[in-house]
Design an enzyme around this catalytic site. Structure first.
Site, PDB file in Angstrom:
ATOM      1  N   ASN A   7       0.881  -1.167   0.000  1.00  0.00           N
ATOM      2  CA  ASN A   7       0.000   0.000   0.000  1.00  0.00           C
ATOM      3  C   ASN A   7       0.917   1.215   0.000  1.00  0.00           C
ATOM      4  O   ASN A   7       1.498   1.569   1.021  1.00  0.00           O
ATOM      5  CB  ASN A   7      -0.880  -0.043   1.249  1.00  0.00           C
ATOM      6  CG  ASN A   7      -1.872   1.098   1.300  1.00  0.00           C
ATOM      7  OD1 ASN A   7      -1.844   2.005   0.453  1.00  0.00           O
ATOM      8  ND2 ASN A   7      -2.740   1.082   2.294  1.00  0.00           N
ATOM      9  N   ARG A  91      -2.483  -2.165  -3.540  1.00  0.00           N
ATOM     10  CA  ARG A  91      -3.721  -1.429  -3.297  1.00  0.00           C
ATOM     11  C   ARG A  91      -3.694  -0.162  -4.149  1.00  0.00           C
ATOM     12  O   ARG A  91      -2.780   0.652  -4.028  1.00  0.00           O
ATOM     13  CB  ARG A  91      -3.806  -1.047  -1.819  1.00  0.00           C
ATOM     14  CG  ARG A  91      -5.046  -0.252  -1.549  1.00  0.00           C
ATOM     15  CD  ARG A  91      -5.067   0.291  -0.162  1.00  0.00           C
ATOM     16  NE  ARG A  91      -6.367   0.899   0.070  1.00  0.00           N
ATOM     17  CZ  ARG A  91      -6.740   1.396   1.220  1.00  0.00           C
ATOM     18  NH1 ARG A  91      -5.939   1.350   2.255  1.00  0.00           N
ATOM     19  NH2 ARG A  91      -7.928   1.937   1.361  1.00  0.00           N
ATOM     20  N   HIS A 180     -12.936   2.475  -0.060  1.00  0.00           N
ATOM     21  CA  HIS A 180     -12.975   1.367   0.919  1.00  0.00           C
ATOM     22  C   HIS A 180     -13.672   0.140   0.343  1.00  0.00           C
ATOM     23  O   HIS A 180     -14.194  -0.688   1.090  1.00  0.00           O
ATOM     24  CB  HIS A 180     -13.743   1.754   2.210  1.00  0.00           C
ATOM     25  CG  HIS A 180     -13.137   2.850   3.008  1.00  0.00           C
ATOM     26  ND1 HIS A 180     -13.889   3.851   3.582  1.00  0.00           N
ATOM     27  CD2 HIS A 180     -11.863   3.104   3.362  1.00  0.00           C
ATOM     28  CE1 HIS A 180     -13.105   4.681   4.249  1.00  0.00           C
ATOM     29  NE2 HIS A 180     -11.862   4.256   4.130  1.00  0.00           N
ATOM     30  N   ARG A 241     -12.137  14.951   8.175  1.00  0.00           N
ATOM     31  CA  ARG A 241     -12.904  15.405   6.996  1.00  0.00           C
ATOM     32  C   ARG A 241     -14.331  15.768   7.381  1.00  0.00           C
ATOM     33  O   ARG A 241     -14.949  15.085   8.194  1.00  0.00           O
ATOM     34  CB  ARG A 241     -12.952  14.311   5.927  1.00  0.00           C
ATOM     35  CG  ARG A 241     -11.611  13.939   5.361  1.00  0.00           C
ATOM     36  CD  ARG A 241     -11.772  13.003   4.174  1.00  0.00           C
ATOM     37  NE  ARG A 241     -10.505  12.384   3.838  1.00  0.00           N
ATOM     38  CZ  ARG A 241     -10.299  11.068   3.766  1.00  0.00           C
ATOM     39  NH1 ARG A 241     -11.291  10.233   3.978  1.00  0.00           N
ATOM     40  NH2 ARG A 241      -9.115  10.590   3.467  1.00  0.00           N
ATOM     41  N   GLU A 385      -8.187  -5.637   4.997  1.00  0.00           N
ATOM     42  CA  GLU A 385      -8.024  -5.264   3.588  1.00  0.00           C
ATOM     43  C   GLU A 385      -6.810  -5.953   2.958  1.00  0.00           C
ATOM     44  O   GLU A 385      -6.850  -6.335   1.796  1.00  0.00           O
ATOM     45  CB  GLU A 385      -7.906  -3.741   3.469  1.00  0.00           C
ATOM     46  CG  GLU A 385      -9.253  -3.066   3.706  1.00  0.00           C
ATOM     47  CD  GLU A 385      -9.165  -1.577   4.004  1.00  0.00           C
ATOM     48  OE1 GLU A 385      -8.679  -1.215   5.104  1.00  0.00           O
ATOM     49  OE2 GLU A 385      -9.575  -0.786   3.160  1.00  0.00           O
TER      50      GLU A 385
END
Ligand code: ADP
Length: 400
Positions: A7, A91, A180, A241, A385
């Protein structure tokens, strides 16, 4: 097969070496400050301590070389040579409309990922650098690209189109993509498995509540809506956020604070969410829960606003699927934060489900939170993940 999952960010690279037969993580780590002074690597062999040390990394290729050094190190390593790595899974943040699933990487795929960079200018170029660096250090090893957006490509136009002039979708591909996806896919699949049902029979709402957070409606095995949009800024209130807000605020703030639109968006991405709402106290939900317990009212309101937004999305997605059978919580907050889950509990009773305060104390484990006989099952399903990326990679390599 041993699969290296990568990643890659602009100055960091996370890795895990996974044995695909046992699905065990053999080793994992993180290279930080790549190309910046003070670069370092943290490496951990399964069952061993985390070891952090300084390491010279002027670019990502150096970082990949260090990862290989660590994995083959006589003391801290877990393989005797690079040739033990059967495949690499990358990823990739944005696959645009081009990628509806994972793919083996070739020249054409690299070009297509590069074309998606306009939609994720901070992420896709870094992901590409990660692929190219791995190809340089491990020539001939098959590599797969697993996209954050792919699982949501099944959304219908009514869910992915914004109420804007159609020409902007046609010219720039402005639409909802969602992120996601690997986690929403993994968790909805696992939730069905735990319940001994087929995912195709169920209507599942997955709440991926981490630092970044999104909700998805997985209807009979397909994502039909999700809260993140063109970028990961839309939807829930997150760690830093803002999530959903009136778009007119951007112009208003730009004028009042003498900022450019991109500066305002930067505030929305980095200084908002529960961090902003708590007056800058923290983006970490543990700190906020502690502060709220100590009587800090702004921290309490930040958590309430967070949970309220999650509750609203659950209600919306129950309507989108004309009902819901399972609500699954996952990621850092969803798996571990009992306070936040308890706050969300007050909005889901009308669906015929509940959160048992006793079971809610369990952290980081698969657990059914609702009561026996509830119409809707509410549960925690820890996400993984990296394992999902490793599985996708092996499936593609074996199909070749
Ligand atoms: P991301 O992958 O998006 O960076 P994570 O899924 O790791 O985020 O989630 C990070 C959040 O999870 C943090 O806000 C943190 O407070 C919360 N979290 C992690 N562990 C715990 C815990 N044991 N108890 C409460 N909250 C936790």
């Amino acid at each position: 097969m041993k699969v290296l999952v990568i990643n890659c960010g602009s100055s960091s690279l996370k890795y895990q070496l996974i044995d695909s037969e046992s699905e065990e993580v053999l080793a994992k780590g993180l290279c930080e400050r790549i190309g910046i002074e003070g670069s370092c690597v943290t490496h951990q062999k399964a069952g061993g301590p985390k070891k952090k040390e300084e390491a010279d990394m002027s670019d990502h290729t150096d970082a990949v070389k260090i990862v290989i050094e660590k994995l083959t190190d006589p003391a801290d390593g877990v393989i005797d040579s690079l040739s033990r790595i059967g495949a690499v899974g990358h990823r990739i943040v944005h696959g645009g409309e081009r990628f509806k699933g994972s793919v083996l990487i070739d020249g054409e795929v690299l070009e297509a990922i590069s074309q998606c960079s306009a939609l994720a200018p901070l992420h896709n170029p870094a992901n590409l650098i990660g692929i190219r660096s791995c190809q340089q250090v491990m020539p001939g090893v098959p590599m797969a690209a697993v996209f954050d957006t792919a699982f949501h490509q099944t959304m219908p136009a009514k869910a992915y189109l914004y109420g804007l002039p159609l020409e902007y979708y046609e010219k720039y591909k402005i639409r909802r993509y969602g992120f996601h996806g690997t986690s929403h896919d993994f968790v909805s699949r696992r939730a069905a498995q735990i319940l001994g049902k087929k995912r195709e029979e169920l209507r599942i709402i997955v709440c991926h509540l981490g630092n970044g957070a999104s909700v998805s409606a997985v209807c009979h095995g397909k994502s039909i809506d999700t809260s993140m949009g063109l970028t990961p800024l839309e939807g829930l209130i997150m760690g830093t956020r803002s999530g959903d807000m009136d778009p007119a605020i951007v112009g208003f703030l730009a004028e009042k604070e003498d900022m450019s639109a991109s500066e305002v968006i930067n505030v929305c991405n980095k200084r908002s969410g529960v961090l902003g709402l708590s007056g800058g106290l923290s983006s970490d939900f543990r700190d906020l829960a502690q502060a709220a317990a100590d009587g800090n009212k702004t921290a309490e309101t930040a958590l309430e606003a967070y949970a309220y937004r999650v509750g609203k999305y659950i209600g919306a997605y129950a309507a989108a699927m004309n009902g819901v059978d399972v609500i699954a919580f996952t990621a850092g907050v969803g798996e571990n934060n009992a306070e936040v889950r308890q706050l969300i509990a007050q909005y889901i009773g009308f669906l015929g489900t509940s959160i048992d305060p006793g079971k809610n104390r369990i952290r980081g484990e698969e657990v059914i939170l609702s009561a026996e006989g509830d119409r809707v099952v509410t549960m925690v399903v820890p996400t993984d993940e990296e394992l999902a990326i490793a599985r996708e990679t092996v499936a593609l390599v074996e199909k070749r």
